[in-house]
Scaffold this active site. Structure first.
Site, PDB file in Angstrom:
ATOM      1  N   GLY A   1      -2.022 -10.692   9.079  1.00 13.80           N
ATOM      2  CA  GLY A   1      -2.215 -12.049   9.533  1.00 13.80           C
ATOM      3  C   GLY A   1      -3.434 -12.477  10.483  1.00 13.80           C
ATOM      4  O   GLY A   1      -3.107 -13.356  11.168  1.00 13.80           O
ATOM      5  N   GLY A   2      -4.226 -11.554  10.883  1.00 17.87           N
ATOM      6  CA  GLY A   2      -5.151 -11.752  11.692  1.00 17.87           C
ATOM      7  C   GLY A   2      -5.951 -13.225  11.622  1.00 17.87           C
ATOM      8  O   GLY A   2      -6.386 -13.664  12.367  1.00 17.87           O
ATOM      9  N   GLU A   3      -6.100 -13.522  10.281  1.00 17.40           N
ATOM     10  CA  GLU A   3      -7.133 -14.833   9.985  1.00 17.40           C
ATOM     11  C   GLU A   3      -6.048 -16.175  10.310  1.00 17.40           C
ATOM     12  O   GLU A   3      -6.530 -16.973  10.294  1.00 17.40           O
ATOM     13  CB  GLU A   3      -7.151 -14.877   8.593  1.00 17.40           C
ATOM     14  CG  GLU A   3      -8.369 -13.896   8.092  1.00 17.40           C
ATOM     15  CD  GLU A   3      -8.015 -12.500   8.426  1.00 17.40           C
ATOM     16  OE1 GLU A   3      -9.058 -11.920   9.014  1.00 17.40           O
ATOM     17  OE2 GLU A   3      -7.366 -12.117   7.942  1.00 17.40           O
TER      18      GLU A   3
ATOM     19  N   ASP B   1     -15.457 -10.472  12.372  1.00 19.78           N
ATOM     20  CA  ASP B   1     -14.244  -9.807  11.530  1.00 19.78           C
ATOM     21  C   ASP B   1     -14.624  -8.489  11.038  1.00 19.78           C
ATOM     22  O   ASP B   1     -13.972  -7.944  10.005  1.00 19.78           O
ATOM     23  CB  ASP B   1     -14.037 -10.782  10.082  1.00 19.78           C
ATOM     24  CG  ASP B   1     -12.996 -10.438   9.618  1.00 19.78           C
ATOM     25  OD1 ASP B   1     -11.912  -9.951  10.239  1.00 19.78           O
ATOM     26  OD2 ASP B   1     -12.953 -10.369   8.073  1.00 19.78           O
TER      27      ASP B   1
ATOM     28  N   ARG C   1       0.821  -1.284  -0.016  1.00 19.43           N
ATOM     29  CA  ARG C   1      -0.031   0.128  -0.097  1.00 19.43           C
ATOM     30  C   ARG C   1       0.924   1.275   0.171  1.00 19.43           C
ATOM     31  O   ARG C   1       0.285   2.425   0.159  1.00 19.43           O
ATOM     32  CB  ARG C   1      -0.896   0.150   1.306  1.00 19.43           C
ATOM     33  CG  ARG C   1      -2.242  -1.309   1.116  1.00 19.43           C
ATOM     34  CD  ARG C   1      -3.124  -1.132   1.975  1.00 19.43           C
ATOM     35  NE  ARG C   1      -4.000  -2.339   1.693  1.00 19.43           N
ATOM     36  CZ  ARG C   1      -3.879  -3.509   2.196  1.00 19.43           C
ATOM     37  NH1 ARG C   1      -2.976  -3.862   2.999  1.00 19.43           N
ATOM     38  NH2 ARG C   1      -4.664  -4.415   2.027  1.00 19.43           N
TER      39      ARG C   1
ATOM     40  N   ASP D   1     -12.825  -5.867  11.441  1.00 19.86           N
ATOM     41  CA  ASP D   1     -11.591  -5.115  11.938  1.00 19.86           C
ATOM     42  C   ASP D   1     -12.025  -3.656  12.270  1.00 19.86           C
ATOM     43  O   ASP D   1     -12.483  -2.886  11.465  1.00 19.86           O
ATOM     44  CB  ASP D   1     -10.463  -5.103  10.701  1.00 19.86           C
ATOM     45  CG  ASP D   1      -9.954  -6.310  10.327  1.00 19.86           C
ATOM     46  OD1 ASP D   1     -10.263  -7.302  10.858  1.00 19.86           O
ATOM     47  OD2 ASP D   1      -9.256  -6.428   9.516  1.00 19.86           O
TER      48      ASP D   1
ATOM     49  N   TRP E   1     -13.231  -0.245  -4.840  1.00 21.63           N
ATOM     50  CA  TRP E   1     -12.358  -0.957  -3.825  1.00 21.63           C
ATOM     51  C   TRP E   1     -11.209  -0.157  -3.796  1.00 21.63           C
ATOM     52  O   TRP E   1     -10.035  -0.396  -3.549  1.00 21.63           O
ATOM     53  CB  TRP E   1     -11.965  -2.368  -4.143  1.00 21.63           C
ATOM     54  CG  TRP E   1     -11.522  -3.064  -3.098  1.00 21.63           C
ATOM     55  CD1 TRP E   1     -10.188  -3.529  -2.852  1.00 21.63           C
ATOM     56  CD2 TRP E   1     -12.290  -3.805  -1.971  1.00 21.63           C
ATOM     57  NE1 TRP E   1     -10.206  -4.531  -1.563  1.00 21.63           N
ATOM     58  CE2 TRP E   1     -11.433  -4.633  -1.303  1.00 21.63           C
ATOM     59  CE3 TRP E   1     -13.880  -3.982  -1.646  1.00 21.63           C
ATOM     60  CZ2 TRP E   1     -11.663  -5.215  -0.186  1.00 21.63           C
ATOM     61  CZ3 TRP E   1     -14.275  -4.768  -0.726  1.00 21.63           C
ATOM     62  CH2 TRP E   1     -13.200  -5.442   0.101  1.00 21.63           C
TER      63      TRP E   1
END
Length: 542
Positions: A164-166, A274, A104, A276, A444
């Site tokens: 990496g939250g998943e 989820d 990003r 976030d 998006w």
């Protein structure tokens, strides 16, 4: 370097550094009267077919822009390459990246350009030559960690987050020495033994509690505080981590020299959906009940727009901004906590299969919104989607999804009119929409609003567009050749204002909509029709 926006608004998430005072950006050369005359000045190909979410930076006549595996320096007026730095990451790395192989953006400070890599390293490059000055490892990517955000420079510290939250990670924010790459501090976003908030995690659930920090924070140099969003808990099934789970789904205010938490506000305690809390936190000074307040403005994935006092973390306003929301009945302004709906209570109590709105993609995802101090409105690409969701018992395995949901029953839900997203102009104090523009394939990418009262954003199908900030009227459109999921920016050189945007389809929406939304054949056809191809375009009024 110039980041788009009118007056002192900041539209993006790239690594901004303001040493003393936020600059004002009175760029009015491109305005509602002449934006129709924008033409392309140049286009530069990355030679890359991955998704392009980077926000370009311009400094002393050179544009710097990143891809997932390269950094490019481009002559900002001609579009000719100055240098390219390319690196390789281990072949196993893409398997660890949840939601799109992207980067990003970068940050600039004292002659160096800083960026992160998918295999969880931070790199400093010489801005003139592109040569690597230092490279530091944040953590072993094989344990489920990755990096996609742009670094932030605050009070002479390079600050980075983690993805990496998943994957059942324990999230954190790091501080680095900008000259040497030495690691200065780490602030875990999942409170562990001996830390404040540890009692909000039962047993050893903190070890895999999630809390990723994959969107760049915001720095207020006057208060010397960094505001950084914290993502989802691990697993998604919150019944296996009962408690508020600090600092999941929250914003933390950090002291950049030490990483110490000055205050926090939690948007979604014990979040099971989820939702976030990583979305950007816009700094603004707004009038509330006749008093000017220093605030952050945050449109959360949970569908509520928050205004928080940035000096102390006190909640000032919280209002629904999406059309459909059923997981909560509102926000209790006395406690700052969501008022959970019957649907959420049923899911928690019975483990029931439910249809909940917004979906895990949120009412607004990662792409940054913009605030105009002229119109006192925020401009954001928002989503209108729900999900069919059933929790199950999770099983932790390193570097694999740690969710606790039944994938056989997980499906996206779409509105009857098939408008899955809207570009909205909203009052941040009420959440009410002044105008909106819908689309079958949701936008998006980020938005930018200028002092010329123009809102820029890109569409999933590749049009770079300009709208009247007051009325929402479309003023200009240009087809770039691939889908836009990047962040626009504007800059000035030799008395001429330019507008630039990264282009290249990819990201979570493209990857996951066809997988869990097979019944929406119209939307899938639109997504399949968009060609790949990474580039950056620059425009000016001629």
């Amino acid at each position: 370097m110039i980041f788009g926006g009118g007056d002192d608004s900041l539209p993006g998430t790239a690594g901004v550094h303001f040493k003393k005072h936020r600059p004002r950006f009175p760029f009015k050369h491109v305005n509602t009267g002449n934006v129709k005359d924008l033409v392309p000045v140049w286009s530069y190909s990355f030679g890359d077919n991955r998704g392009q979410e980077s926000q370009p930076l311009v400094h002393e006549g050179i544009m710097y822009v990143t891809t997932h595996d390269s950094t490019h320096a481009i002559d900002a007026k001609t579009g000719l390459r100055v240098w390219t730095h390319k690196f390789e990451y281990p072949p196993a790395t893409p398997r660890i990246v949840c939601c799109g192989i992207v980067n990003r953006g970068a940050a600039i400070y004292n002659g160096l350009l800083y960026r992160a890599t998918l295999d969880a390293h931070v790199i400093a490059l010489d801005m003139k030559t592109g040569k690597e000055v230092w490279k530091s490892q944040a953590i072993n990517f094989k344990d489920g960690y990755s990096m996609t955000m742009a670094p932030l420079i605050a009070n002479d510290v390079v600050i980075t987050g983690i993805s990496g939250g998943e994957y059942g990670i324990r999230g954190f924010i790091d501080g680095w020495d900008p000259k040497t790459g030495a690691h200065l501090w780490r602030r875990y976003t999942i409170a562990g033994p001996g830390e404040k908030g540890a009692d909000t995690w039962p047993g050893d659930t903190y070890k895999h509690g999630g809390g990723p920090t994959w969107i760049t924070g915001t720095y207020d140099p006057d208060l010397d505080l960094v505001y950084w969003g914290v993502g989802n808990g691990g697993p998604w099934n919150a019944e296996f981590r009962k408690g508020d789970n600090l600092y999941v789904g929250a914003v933390v205010a950090l002291k950049p020299k030490t990483g110490e938490i000055a205050w926090h506000y939690q948007f979604s305690p014990n979040d099971p959906w989820d939702y976030d809390g990583v979305n950007e936190n816009i700094i603004a000074d707004v009038d509330i009940d006749g008093e000017t307040k220093k605030v952050i403005i945050h449109a959360d994935r949970n569908g509520f727009m928050y205004v928080v006092d940035r000096t102390n973390g006190k909640l000032l306003k919280a209002n629904q901004f999406v059309d459909k929301l059923n997981w909560a009945d509102g926000i209790d302004m006395k406690t700052g906590r969501p008022i959970e709906s019957a649907i959420t209570k049923k899911m928690r109590k019975e483990g029931a299969e439910v249809q909940v709105w917004p979906s895990a993609l949120g009412g607004k995802n990662w792409f940054p919104m913009a605030y105009s101090p002229k119109t006192k409105m925020v401009y954001a690409n928002t989503l209108e989607m729900g999900m069919n969701y059933k929790p199950v018992e999770p099983k932790f395995r390193k570097a694999t999804f740690y969710l606790g949901i039944d994938f056989g029953k997980f499906q996206w839900l779409f509105p009857e009119d098939n408008q899955t997203g809207y570009l909205r102009a909203m009052d941040p104090l009420t959440g009410k929409t002044k105008w909106k523009v819908g689309s079958v394939a949701a936008n998006w990418g980020g938005t930018m609003v200028t002092a010329g009262d123009v809102v820029f954003t890109g569409t999933f199908t590749g049009q770079f567009k300009a709208y009247d900030a007051n009325s929402g009227k479309e003023l200009w459109s240009f087809q770039t050749g691939s889908g836009i999921i990047g962040q626009p920016m504007t800059w000035e050189q030799d008395g001429q204002q330019y507008v630039s945007i990264s282009v290249g389809i990819g990201g979570a929406y493209r990857n996951f909509i066809p997988v869990f939304g097979a019944k929406n054949t119209k939307l899938n056809a639109v997504i399949a029709s968009v060609p790949e191809g990474g580039s950056v375009w620059t425009f000016a009024v001629k």
